[in-house]
Design an enzyme around this catalytic site. Structure first.
Site, mmCIF file in Angstrom:
data_model
loop_
_atom_site.group_PDB
_atom_site.id
_atom_site.type_symbol
_atom_site.label_atom_id
_atom_site.label_comp_id
_atom_site.label_asym_id
_atom_site.label_seq_id
_atom_site.Cartn_x
_atom_site.Cartn_y
_atom_site.Cartn_z
ATOM 1 N N ALA A 48 0.742 -1.298 0.168
ATOM 2 C CA ALA A 48 -0.102 0.060 -0.130
ATOM 3 C C ALA A 48 0.997 1.397 0.052
ATOM 4 C CB ALA A 48 -0.823 0.083 1.280
ATOM 5 N N ARG A 102 -3.417 8.664 -10.427
ATOM 6 C CA ARG A 102 -4.047 9.151 -11.528
ATOM 7 C C ARG A 102 -5.545 9.247 -10.569
ATOM 8 N NH1 ARG A 102 -5.166 4.176 -15.011
ATOM 9 N NH2 ARG A 102 -4.509 3.470 -14.202
ATOM 10 N N TYR A 124 -2.574 -6.800 -2.008
ATOM 11 C CA TYR A 124 -2.807 -5.142 -2.781
ATOM 12 C C TYR A 124 -3.859 -4.536 -2.430
ATOM 13 C CZ TYR A 124 0.591 -7.661 -6.116
ATOM 14 O OH TYR A 124 1.424 -7.508 -6.522
ATOM 15 N N ALA A 177 -53.022 22.587 18.812
ATOM 16 C CA ALA A 177 -51.702 22.686 17.353
ATOM 17 C C ALA A 177 -51.790 23.865 17.208
ATOM 18 C CB ALA A 177 -52.966 22.536 15.462
HETATM 19 C C1 UD1 Z 1 2.019 -5.538 -10.658
HETATM 20 C C2 UD1 Z 1 2.541 -6.431 -11.292
HETATM 21 C C3 UD1 Z 1 2.236 -7.333 -12.375
HETATM 22 C C4 UD1 Z 1 0.767 -7.442 -12.838
HETATM 23 C C5 UD1 Z 1 -0.158 -6.134 -11.537
HETATM 24 C C6 UD1 Z 1 -1.472 -7.011 -11.720
HETATM 25 C C7 UD1 Z 1 5.143 -6.266 -10.476
HETATM 26 C C8 UD1 Z 1 6.084 -5.798 -11.416
HETATM 27 N N1 UD1 Z 1 3.788 -6.427 -11.389
HETATM 28 O O1 UD1 Z 1 1.967 -4.712 -11.899
HETATM 29 O O2 UD1 Z 1 2.812 -8.307 -13.412
HETATM 30 O O3 UD1 Z 1 0.074 -7.764 -13.776
HETATM 31 O O4 UD1 Z 1 0.857 -5.488 -10.946
HETATM 32 O O5 UD1 Z 1 -1.899 -5.272 -11.112
HETATM 33 O O6 UD1 Z 1 5.590 -6.836 -9.117
HETATM 34 N N2 UD1 Z 1 3.628 -0.703 -4.332
HETATM 35 C C9 UD1 Z 1 4.677 -0.603 -3.298
HETATM 36 N N3 UD1 Z 1 5.809 -0.314 -3.746
HETATM 37 C C10 UD1 Z 1 6.032 0.495 -4.634
HETATM 38 C C11 UD1 Z 1 5.720 -0.079 -6.167
HETATM 39 C C12 UD1 Z 1 4.406 -1.018 -5.870
HETATM 40 O O7 UD1 Z 1 3.957 -0.367 -2.415
HETATM 41 O O8 UD1 Z 1 7.302 0.194 -4.264
HETATM 42 C C13 UD1 Z 1 2.341 -1.102 -4.769
HETATM 43 C C14 UD1 Z 1 0.955 -0.360 -5.035
HETATM 44 O O9 UD1 Z 1 0.759 -0.028 -4.583
HETATM 45 C C15 UD1 Z 1 0.199 -1.178 -5.463
HETATM 46 C C16 UD1 Z 1 0.167 -2.355 -6.346
HETATM 47 O O10 UD1 Z 1 1.902 -2.580 -4.745
HETATM 48 O O11 UD1 Z 1 -0.853 -1.351 -4.809
HETATM 49 C C17 UD1 Z 1 1.318 -3.051 -7.388
HETATM 50 O O12 UD1 Z 1 1.932 -1.652 -7.741
HETATM 51 P P1 UD1 Z 1 1.800 -1.014 -9.569
HETATM 52 O O13 UD1 Z 1 3.264 -0.052 -9.384
HETATM 53 O O14 UD1 Z 1 0.589 -0.342 -9.534
HETATM 54 O O15 UD1 Z 1 2.058 -2.407 -10.060
HETATM 55 P P2 UD1 Z 1 1.639 -3.107 -11.499
HETATM 56 O O16 UD1 Z 1 3.340 -1.907 -12.487
HETATM 57 O O17 UD1 Z 1 0.367 -2.606 -12.024
#
Ligand code: UD1
Ligand code: MG
Length: 443
Positions: free
Chosen positions: A7, A13, A101, A404
């Site tokens: 998290a 976005r 997540y 009333a």
């Molecule tokens: C990630 C997966 C991808 C998968 C997708 C599903 C990796 C490298 N890729 O990609 O294979 O299909 O999720 O949605 O894992 N987060 C952190 N710290 C960080 C980076 C991210 O806590 O340094 C958390 C984000 O808040 C989020 C989750 O991890 O809740 C996923 O991160 P995000 O950057 O959205 O991953 P994707 O690039 O979508």
């Protein structure tokens, strides 16, 4: 079992100062759903990795008495692999670790149990899905049916991009294996991040079995990155709640026009008309009818009662059986005993109302003097005439009648008529003013 909830991401976005996981779906934070689902799994340790938005995220839960949670700060956010690494000190090394997540709120415990079962003690289990449009997701690369690695969209070649089995991100791995793999991940990829997904190839290299399980419904693994996605998932969630209510026997005029933001418990033969909002904990007894456009929060409605249209029941409202609360009636922190009626245009706050009481249109409890709140007591069988103000603290005795227009500032004795009203007079010969034919010019 250990649960790690990621998290720390920014949620750019969402265009909001609030960290993404603190946005609300049906009144509850996104992260709140994930934590509650983790609790359903009887996890020994739940660790939330937070970062963007600083202490706002743990602070939002500190107030909720959550001693079972631990918090690991990830600063800076260098990718999902780096994120899980931050949680490893809190993990029981001998147990499997489930990665969830914080922005995927509707994952169901039943799906996670299947994934955990597939992982057993010594395998890596991935929750994957076959989708029509895999764009943006990590792809599951298989050779001869066996998973060999995950490749991210940005690192994939054209052939890999055609793979439609995607990584939902949710996985189970032995904690000891994660502790071994994660510190060795590299940032040599298109995004310069430490990818959690790189552990798949590491498991394969070690000869660890890699297995997959799939969500029961596609919406379970929908993540939230924008307000539009939040609104879409809200509708999915509300539809699920409506289906569950109908499954129990509740009649909904339109399952697309009810919003439940909390827990709604219904007895048998409950009817709910369109555009009603239920918040907090609401209990509707057998045979209750909620007419259109009501807002009901933290209230109990007794059997056979009728509420609305356009009624508002605020926290602390308790209606007994066969109570009628009609249009433009607001009730707050009040109990209304059996067979009583407030059918039109009233405010009943901090009141204790007996049985068979009739509250006339326009009745108001003046419960607040600008500094303190006071109670109004209306005993059984009282009749409150229209347009009455009950200036609390005040008691209307059993069987009393208020005329009333009464402004009641002292207690009304039982069984008597109490009335406060200027004497009505008529002036014979009085003439209406008439318009001047030649008005004088004003200077
Ligand atoms: C990630 C997966 C991808 C998968 C997708 C599903 C990796 C490298 N890729 O990609 O294979 O299909 O999720 O949605 O894992 N987060 C952190 N710290 C960080 C980076 C991210 O806590 O340094 C958390 C984000 O808040 C989020 C989750 O991890 O809740 C996923 O991160 P995000 O950057 O959205 O991953 P994707 O690039 O979508
Ligand atoms: Mg990313």
């Amino acid at each position: 079992m250990n649960v790690v909830i990621l998290a720390a991401g920014q949620g750019k976005r969402m265009h909001s100062d609030l960290p993404k996981v603190l946005h609300r779906l049906a009144g509850k934070t996104l992260l709140g759903y994930v934590i509650d689902t983790a609790r359903e799994l009887d996890a020994e340790r739940i660790c939330v990795v937070y970062g963007h938005g600083g202490e706002q995220v743990p602070r939002a839960f500190a107030a909720l008495d959550a001693p079972d949670l631990s918090w690991a700060r990830q600063e800076p956010q260098l990718g999902t692999g780096h994120a899980v690494l931050q949680a490893m000190p809190a993990a029981v090394p001998s147990a499997p670790t489930l990665v969830l997540y914080g922005d995927v709120p509707l994952i169901r415990a039943a799906t996670l149990r299947r994934l955990i079962e597939a992982a057993g003690a010594g395998s890596l289990a991935l929750l994957t899905a076959h989708v029509d449009n895999p764009h943006g997701y990590g792809r599951i690369v298989r050779i001869g049916g066996k998973v060999t690695r995950i490749v991210e969209e940005k690192d994939a070649d054209d052939a890999e991009r055609t793979i439609n089995e995607i990584n939902t991100g949710i996985l189970v791995a032995p904690a000891a294996a994660l502790a071994r793999w994660l510190p060795g991940l590299s940032q040599r990829n298109a995004q310069g991040e430490y990818y959690l997904t790189d552990i798949v190839a590491l498991a394969v290299a070690e000869g660890m079995p890699v297995v997959t399980a799939h969500p029961g419904a596609a919406w379970e693994t929908d993540g939230i990155n924008s307000k539009a996605q939040l609104a879409r998932l809200e509708r999915v969630h509300q539809r699920n709640i409506a289906e569950a209510l109908m499954e129990q026997g509740v009649t909904l005029s339109d399952p697309a026009r009810i919003d439940v933001r909390g827990e709604l418990r219904c007895g048998r033969d409950v009817f709910i008309d369109v555009n009603c909002v239920f918040e907090g904990r609401v209990v509707l007894g057998d045979g209750v009818r909620i007419n259109a456009n009501c807002v009901i929060q933290d209230a109990v409605v007794g059997a056979q009662s009728i509420v609305g249209p356009f009624a508002r029941l605020r926290p602390g409202t308790v209606l007994a059986e066969d109570v009628h609360v009609g249009n433009f009636v607001e009730v707050k922190n009040s109990t209304i005993a059996a067979h009583s009626k407030a059918n039109h245009l009233a405010y009943l706050g901090d009141a204790t109302i007996g049985s068979r009481v009739n509250v006339g249109a326009g009745t108001i409890t003046c419960n607040y003097d600008g500094a303190n709140k006071f109670r109004t007591v209306i005993e059984d069988d009282a009749f409150i005439g229209s347009d009455t103000q009950l200036v609390a603290p005040v008691t209307v005795g059993r069987g009393a009648t208020l005329g009333a227009g009464t402004t009641l500032t002292r207690d009304a004795p039982a069984d008597q008529l109490t009335i406060s009203r200027a004497k009505q007079t008529s002036i014979p010969g009085w003439k209406r003013p008439i318009k001047n034919a030649n008005p004088k010019k004003k200077d």
